[in-house]
Design an enzyme around this catalytic site. Sequence first.
Site, PDB file in Angstrom:
ATOM      1  CB  THR A  33      -0.891  -0.006   1.262  1.00 35.34           C
ATOM      2  OG1 THR A  33      -1.867  -1.046   1.114  1.00 35.34           O
ATOM      3  CG2 THR A  33      -1.620   1.319   1.462  1.00 35.34           C
ATOM      4  CB  THR A  36       6.653   3.311  -3.093  1.00 36.39           C
ATOM      5  OG1 THR A  36       7.023   4.435  -2.274  1.00 36.39           O
ATOM      6  CG2 THR A  36       7.861   2.854  -3.882  1.00 36.39           C
ATOM      7  CB  ALA A  88       9.275   0.857   4.533  1.00 35.78           C
ATOM      8  CE  LYS A  99       4.936  -2.188   5.288  1.00 37.73           C
ATOM      9  NZ  LYS A  99       4.631  -1.106   4.342  1.00 37.73           N
ATOM     10  N   GLY A 100       3.001   1.693   8.193  1.00 38.35           N
ATOM     11  CA  GLY A 100       1.685   2.018   8.723  1.00 38.35           C
ATOM     12  C   GLY A 100       1.291   3.467   8.588  1.00 38.35           C
ATOM     13  N   GLY A 101       2.113   4.242   7.851  1.00 40.90           N
ATOM     14  CA  GLY A 101       1.712   5.624   7.573  1.00 40.90           C
ATOM     15  C   GLY A 101       0.324   5.682   6.963  1.00 40.90           C
ATOM     16  CD  GLU A 108       1.225  -1.757   4.667  1.00 44.10           C
ATOM     17  OE1 GLU A 108       0.842  -0.929   3.824  1.00 44.10           O
ATOM     18  OE2 GLU A 108       1.906  -1.440   5.658  1.00 44.10           O
ATOM     19  CE  LYS A 126       9.054   7.119   2.321  1.00 39.44           C
ATOM     20  NZ  LYS A 126       8.341   6.068   1.631  1.00 39.44           N
TER      21      LYS A 126
END
Length: 210
Positions: A33, A36, A88, A99-101, A108, A126
């Site tokens: 997700t 990118t 990421a 992760k998880g923005g 994921e 990143k």
Amino acid sequence: VDRGVTDIEGEKRAAAEAAAALVEDGMTVGLGTGSTVAYLLPALARRGLRGLRCVATSVATEVQARELGLPVEPFTSFDRLDIAIDGADQVSPDRWLMKGGGGAHTREKIVAAAADRFIVVVSSDKLVDALSPPVPLELLEFGLPATLRAVEPVRLRDAARSPDGGVIADHTGPFGDPAELAARLAETPGVVDHGLFAPGLVADVVIGRA
Ligand code: A5P
């Protein structure tokens, strides 16, 4: 380093296209997700591979993949994946990921863990020396005030929900060892999952460079 938005977008695209080249006919593929992965999907569709079977970590990815003609199935029909590709928010030198923005980190992580080869695609901004807060959390609605109290300091993301309806929040406290914080969060009842991904999940990190 001060870099323009164009360079960053070009780096995301380059990393995503390099990862798309690693997918082969007939593979089961986990689609991540984010912005990118939004470059990965058209690159994968352009390859015209035969017999792909994909699962999506978010509704946005599922919709984009379907529009591009990539076949998406619910992740109830396989118990493993050949490959998974995802972005990421932060990558440390020892390959811990944040992760998880986008609030999809629970799916994921399930997809990353189920894949023989989990490939992370990032622009060079990143890369960090050490992971830093916030740590995204997915929480159950039931008992939410008690869970929030147990993971303080924490900030609720207004109206944000995971693809499976979980409450999204961010743990904002400083931390040193990601493994220690990951273990503490994982053992807190009501925390469905957190955005710290351990190095053992990661097969390759593909970094775009301007
Ligand atoms: C989604 O929940 C996130 O884990 C994303 O995978 C991550 O934030 C990377 O997204 P971008 O590619 O948009 O930076």
